[in-house]
Design a protein around this motif. Sequence first.
Motif, mmCIF file in Angstrom:
data_model
loop_
_atom_site.group_PDB
_atom_site.id
_atom_site.type_symbol
_atom_site.label_atom_id
_atom_site.label_comp_id
_atom_site.label_asym_id
_atom_site.label_seq_id
_atom_site.Cartn_x
_atom_site.Cartn_y
_atom_site.Cartn_z
ATOM 1 N N TRP A 120 0.819 -1.209 0.000
ATOM 2 C CA TRP A 120 0.000 0.000 0.000
ATOM 3 C C TRP A 120 0.856 1.264 0.000
ATOM 4 C CZ3 TRP A 120 -4.739 0.944 -1.270
ATOM 5 C CH2 TRP A 120 -5.368 2.117 -0.862
ATOM 6 N N GLU A 121 0.562 2.151 -0.937
ATOM 7 C CA GLU A 121 1.181 3.473 -1.055
ATOM 8 C C GLU A 121 2.702 3.400 -1.149
ATOM 9 O OE1 GLU A 121 -0.479 5.831 2.150
ATOM 10 O OE2 GLU A 121 -2.215 6.349 0.906
ATOM 11 N N VAL A 122 3.195 2.340 -1.749
ATOM 12 C CA VAL A 122 4.639 2.171 -2.013
ATOM 13 C C VAL A 122 5.447 2.365 -0.722
ATOM 14 C CG1 VAL A 122 6.436 2.652 -3.728
ATOM 15 C CG2 VAL A 122 4.085 3.279 -4.227
ATOM 16 N N SER A 123 4.933 1.837 0.362
ATOM 17 C CA SER A 123 5.577 1.997 1.669
ATOM 18 C C SER A 123 6.711 0.998 1.863
ATOM 19 C CB SER A 123 4.547 1.795 2.784
ATOM 20 O OG SER A 123 5.176 1.831 4.049
ATOM 21 N N THR A 124 7.749 1.440 2.553
ATOM 22 C CA THR A 124 8.832 0.536 2.958
ATOM 23 C C THR A 124 8.793 0.263 4.457
ATOM 24 O OG1 THR A 124 10.346 2.409 3.222
ATOM 25 C CG2 THR A 124 10.320 1.308 1.076
ATOM 26 N N ALA A 125 7.721 0.665 5.126
ATOM 27 C CA ALA A 125 7.644 0.555 6.579
ATOM 28 C C ALA A 125 7.057 -0.774 7.022
ATOM 29 C CB ALA A 125 6.791 1.688 7.138
ATOM 30 N N ASN A 170 11.637 -22.360 2.449
ATOM 31 C CA ASN A 170 12.182 -22.508 3.801
ATOM 32 C C ASN A 170 11.635 -23.802 4.381
ATOM 33 O OD1 ASN A 170 13.155 -22.212 6.391
ATOM 34 N ND2 ASN A 170 11.901 -20.425 6.902
ATOM 35 N N GLY A 171 12.277 -24.912 4.003
ATOM 36 C CA GLY A 171 11.863 -26.213 4.512
ATOM 37 C C GLY A 171 10.498 -26.643 4.034
ATOM 38 N N GLY A 172 10.150 -26.304 2.796
ATOM 39 C CA GLY A 172 8.851 -26.677 2.248
ATOM 40 C C GLY A 172 7.792 -25.600 2.390
ATOM 41 N N TYR A 173 8.086 -24.563 3.153
ATOM 42 C CA TYR A 173 7.223 -23.394 3.268
ATOM 43 C C TYR A 173 7.923 -22.211 2.596
ATOM 44 C CZ TYR A 173 4.824 -26.205 6.765
ATOM 45 O OH TYR A 173 4.152 -27.216 7.412
ATOM 46 N N TYR A 174 7.120 -21.295 2.055
ATOM 47 C CA TYR A 174 7.688 -20.178 1.302
ATOM 48 C C TYR A 174 7.515 -18.869 2.060
ATOM 49 C CZ TYR A 174 8.455 -23.168 -2.694
ATOM 50 O OH TYR A 174 8.921 -24.169 -3.515
ATOM 51 N N VAL A 175 8.584 -18.082 2.068
ATOM 52 C CA VAL A 175 8.549 -16.719 2.577
ATOM 53 C C VAL A 175 8.483 -15.793 1.371
ATOM 54 C CG1 VAL A 175 9.753 -14.963 3.911
ATOM 55 C CG2 VAL A 175 9.837 -17.357 4.645
ATOM 56 N N LEU A 176 7.477 -14.899 1.343
ATOM 57 C CA LEU A 176 7.239 -14.005 0.215
ATOM 58 C C LEU A 176 7.729 -12.619 0.600
ATOM 59 C CD1 LEU A 176 5.269 -16.452 -0.146
ATOM 60 C CD2 LEU A 176 3.710 -14.877 -1.263
ATOM 61 N N THR A 177 8.723 -12.128 -0.111
ATOM 62 C CA THR A 177 9.411 -10.900 0.271
ATOM 63 C C THR A 177 9.298 -9.862 -0.828
ATOM 64 O OG1 THR A 177 11.007 -12.257 1.486
ATOM 65 C CG2 THR A 177 11.589 -9.962 1.119
ATOM 66 N N SER A 178 8.969 -8.633 -0.444
ATOM 67 C CA SER A 178 8.796 -7.539 -1.386
ATOM 68 C C SER A 178 10.135 -7.046 -1.916
ATOM 69 C CB SER A 178 8.065 -6.379 -0.700
ATOM 70 O OG SER A 178 8.138 -5.202 -1.472
ATOM 71 N N GLN A 179 10.230 -6.854 -3.236
ATOM 72 C CA GLN A 179 11.426 -6.240 -3.807
ATOM 73 C C GLN A 179 11.580 -4.806 -3.309
ATOM 74 O OE1 GLN A 179 11.472 -4.972 -7.967
ATOM 75 N NE2 GLN A 179 13.451 -5.988 -8.248
ATOM 76 N N LEU A 180 10.469 -4.120 -3.106
ATOM 77 C CA LEU A 180 10.494 -2.718 -2.682
ATOM 78 C C LEU A 180 11.117 -2.539 -1.311
ATOM 79 C CD1 LEU A 180 9.458 0.280 -2.974
ATOM 80 C CD2 LEU A 180 7.368 -0.524 -1.820
ATOM 81 N N SER A 181 10.650 -3.343 -0.352
ATOM 82 C CA SER A 181 10.996 -3.101 1.050
ATOM 83 C C SER A 181 11.908 -4.152 1.654
ATOM 84 C CB SER A 181 9.710 -3.038 1.885
ATOM 85 O OG SER A 181 9.034 -4.289 1.833
ATOM 86 N N GLY A 182 11.993 -5.326 1.046
ATOM 87 C CA GLY A 182 12.720 -6.431 1.669
ATOM 88 C C GLY A 182 11.969 -7.057 2.823
#
Length: 465
Positions: free
Chosen positions: A391-396, A419-431
Amino acid sequence: MSAQPLARGLKLLRTLPVICLFLLSGAVSALELTGLKNSHDPATIIKDGDTYFHFTTGNGIWYSTSTNLVHWTAGPSTVFGSGWPSWINNAVPGFAGHFWAPDIIQMNGYYYLYYSVSTFGSSTSAIGVVRTASLKNPSWQDLGVVVQSYGGSSEINAIDPALFRDHDGRVYMSYGSFFGGLGVAEINQSTGKLLGSVNHIYGGNHQSIEAPYITRNGDYYYLFMNRGSCCQGSNSSYYITVARSSNVFGPYTGERTVLSNQSGKYKGPGHVGVLKQDGCNYVSTHYYDLNDNGNAKLDILRMTYSGGWPSLTRNFSSITSCGGVSDGVYSFTARHSNRALAVDNASTANGANIEQYGYSGAKNQQWYVISQGTGYYSLINVNSLKSVDVWEVSTAPGANIAQWDYWGGAGQKWSLTNNGGYYVLTSQLSGLALDVLNFSTANDANVVQWNVTNGTNQQWTMTRR
């Protein structure tokens, strides 16, 4: 057609220095397909559950199946059996049941199979579409004509359809051959029919050109096409070229050959389809086997990109993971709550919240996962065709996650880390990671971005749908 094994190994090397060079470089043999390998103008290989499907030219639309992309078995029946839809008789007088060059895509809860009807050397042709909710247990419903050509010498001939899904979730069909060249149009994913007008993109004036296929990697669209003439067995002059553009509608420039007319026993390759599997790009084509009387067979190659251009190779010996996720339709289920990533109230509006909710199979709980070729993926909701968006290109930390029209920003691009068969979804914008707020296990709990903790509220099961 008979079916012989693909050639193994490398050609005989005649000098010791060359042998040593190959040993040091770790050269490998071509992938050896087994079973029933008959193929001509193969569709893009597609997966339903644990099974891959390969549709191809033939009476009634013939297909074969595999569980590993290597060993292939004939399907139990053709798509249309011994008959065909009645509309074809008026569209293409003289049609005798031999369907050409099908292609297939998953959208809107179905598998849509596009097919060509024509007669050799004519531009009185049509592309139709049939769909089924399952390929493993099919119940085919023909939806009729998608586009026609009427015999004109400069028309885009309505054969050789090829479908692809762009990063924004939109679907496009390219098609065409000799006569008027190649065209592309967007597909309405609710109907399977054309959404807008057809745009001419390449060729024409009776050039030897047909069987277009568009794929995207990074910022470029790549248009593959056949040059030369097909359907002559060992005498086929087919070869495959590619051009590229920064826009799906072109202009496509820089045409270059990616598969020559002959390499060893592989003669006249044709009809590219791209399977994005486990982070790898696999290309299916047919070839005429010079070691088997020129019979047409399925070939699978690996494709990589370098300097902004693709290259194809047969020098790999097994189907492996390239460290990524296969393109397809998925649900995401939070590990801590066993609830699915969903769009609130199945909204199709920009700004609608992303939440967790018990999985029901609804389209607002299913997502197109689309590789961008950069290590990041688009996540496009099947119901709304809108993107998971920060939302609103936030990095917070704590910023809300919603859906929005895809515009290609970093807040709409996600890495998927196993991660051991489970996935962590990480934003390119904020990490920051997709996170169920406060470890809630309740329906309607909000999804936000948060510092990566690898907590169970940031771990998601990906289930192919």
